[in-house]
Scaffold this motif. Structure first.
Motif, mmCIF file in Angstrom:
data_model
loop_
_atom_site.group_PDB
_atom_site.id
_atom_site.type_symbol
_atom_site.label_atom_id
_atom_site.label_comp_id
_atom_site.label_asym_id
_atom_site.label_seq_id
_atom_site.Cartn_x
_atom_site.Cartn_y
_atom_site.Cartn_z
ATOM 1 N N GLN A 150 7.047 160.268 35.760
ATOM 2 C CA GLN A 150 5.697 159.881 35.351
ATOM 3 C C GLN A 150 5.729 158.743 34.342
ATOM 4 N N ARG A 152 8.036 156.443 34.173
ATOM 5 C CA ARG A 152 8.408 155.252 34.929
ATOM 6 C C ARG A 152 7.186 154.685 35.649
ATOM 7 N N ILE A 153 6.419 155.555 36.266
ATOM 8 C CA ILE A 153 5.216 155.112 36.972
ATOM 9 C C ILE A 153 4.227 154.482 36.004
ATOM 10 N N ASN A 163 -0.403 150.900 43.396
ATOM 11 C CA ASN A 163 0.277 152.096 43.905
ATOM 12 C C ASN A 163 1.271 151.756 45.017
ATOM 13 N N ILE A 166 4.346 150.260 43.479
ATOM 14 C CA ILE A 166 5.106 151.283 42.758
ATOM 15 C C ILE A 166 5.880 152.152 43.743
ATOM 16 N N MET A 170 9.960 152.474 43.662
ATOM 17 C CA MET A 170 10.578 153.771 43.343
ATOM 18 C C MET A 170 11.075 154.510 44.581
ATOM 19 N N GLU A 174 3.302 156.486 48.918
ATOM 20 C CA GLU A 174 2.117 156.149 48.133
ATOM 21 C C GLU A 174 1.353 157.414 47.739
ATOM 22 N N VAL A 177 2.875 158.759 44.643
ATOM 23 C CA VAL A 177 2.432 157.991 43.476
ATOM 24 C C VAL A 177 1.053 158.467 43.034
ATOM 25 N N HIS A 180 1.301 161.744 41.260
ATOM 26 C CA HIS A 180 1.808 161.545 39.899
ATOM 27 C C HIS A 180 0.722 160.982 38.988
ATOM 28 N N MET A 181 -0.068 160.031 39.496
ATOM 29 C CA MET A 181 -1.129 159.443 38.688
ATOM 30 C C MET A 181 -2.150 160.500 38.276
ATOM 31 N N ARG A 193 -6.742 154.308 34.935
ATOM 32 C CA ARG A 193 -5.491 153.631 34.638
ATOM 33 C C ARG A 193 -5.550 152.867 33.320
#
Length: 211
Positions: A150, A152-153, A163, A166, A170, A174, A177, A180-181, A193
């Motif tokens: 998280q 890192r993101i 996204n 990212i 990684m 998607e 991602v 995680h967001m 964000r």
């Protein structure tokens, strides 16, 4: 077998000063000098590191986020912050995130040796922090709840990555991602964000011009 001490700072004169203090406070250790956080991490991965001294603002550092990453990934290595920043919020943040000591770069050498000696004895060493910003402390606590993935993101989001970008960087989907967001927003107590990035940036220890 004697362990190693890693001195991470991008200023050779400062590394030399820290090295002299380490040689007296941590005798018999191999001393490795590096100029960026990536090299410090590479040394930590090799193992056998008894101590890491860390400048918060090298070229590839992100202030207290760099400390947080080392503490989460290498919890057995004591980390001593040696920083040009003497702000109360940064010092308190370093304590909150598990640093073993905080040594301002203005510290006289005898006091620096005292600090490193205290850590060698298993103690901690911090100068008087004064009054810290409660809001900044709250942000530090929130960031500490994030997992390494998280963090890192969130770093990539802070760089303006989408996204899809990212996910590619990684090597994840998607959808992962996005999941995680959602978790990041929940743990930070934000709804978008922009708010998440603002909290992340509060962990920057000083301006990039700091030494």
């Amino acid at each position: 077998m004697a362990g190693r001490v890693v001195i991470a700072d991008d200023h050779p004169l400062l590394r030399a000063a820290v090295r002299g203090c380490v040689e007296q406070s941590w005798p018999g250790r191999e001393i490795v000098e590096v100029a960026d956080a990536a090299s410090a991490r590479a040394e930590a991965v090799k193992g056998g590191v008894d101590l890491l001294t860390l400048d918060l603002h090298m070229a590839d550092s992100a202030g207290l986020q760099t400390l947080m990453a080392f503490r989460q990934d290498f919890p057995a290595i004591p980390v001593v912050i040696v920083s040009a920043s003497e702000e109360a919020r940064i010092l308190r943040g370093a304590q909150e995130l598990g640093a073993a000591a905080f040594i301002p770069k203005s510290t006289p050498l005898p006091q620096m040796r005292e600090a490193l000696g205290a850590v060698a004895e298993g103690d901690v060493w911090f100068p008087d922090a004064g009054e810290a910003d409660e809001e900044a402390a709250s942000s530090i606590e929130k960031m500490a709840r994030l997992t390494p993935a998280q963090r890192r993101i969130l770093t990539l989001v802070s760089e303006g990555k989408l996204n899809k970008q990212i996910a590619h960087e990684m090597d994840i989907s998607e959808a992962t991602v996005k999941a995680h967001m959602t978790a990041i927003f929940r743990r930070l107590g934000v709804v978008n964000r922009t708010q998440a990035v603002l909290i992340a940036k509060e962990l920057d220890a000083a301006s990039p011009s700091a030494v």
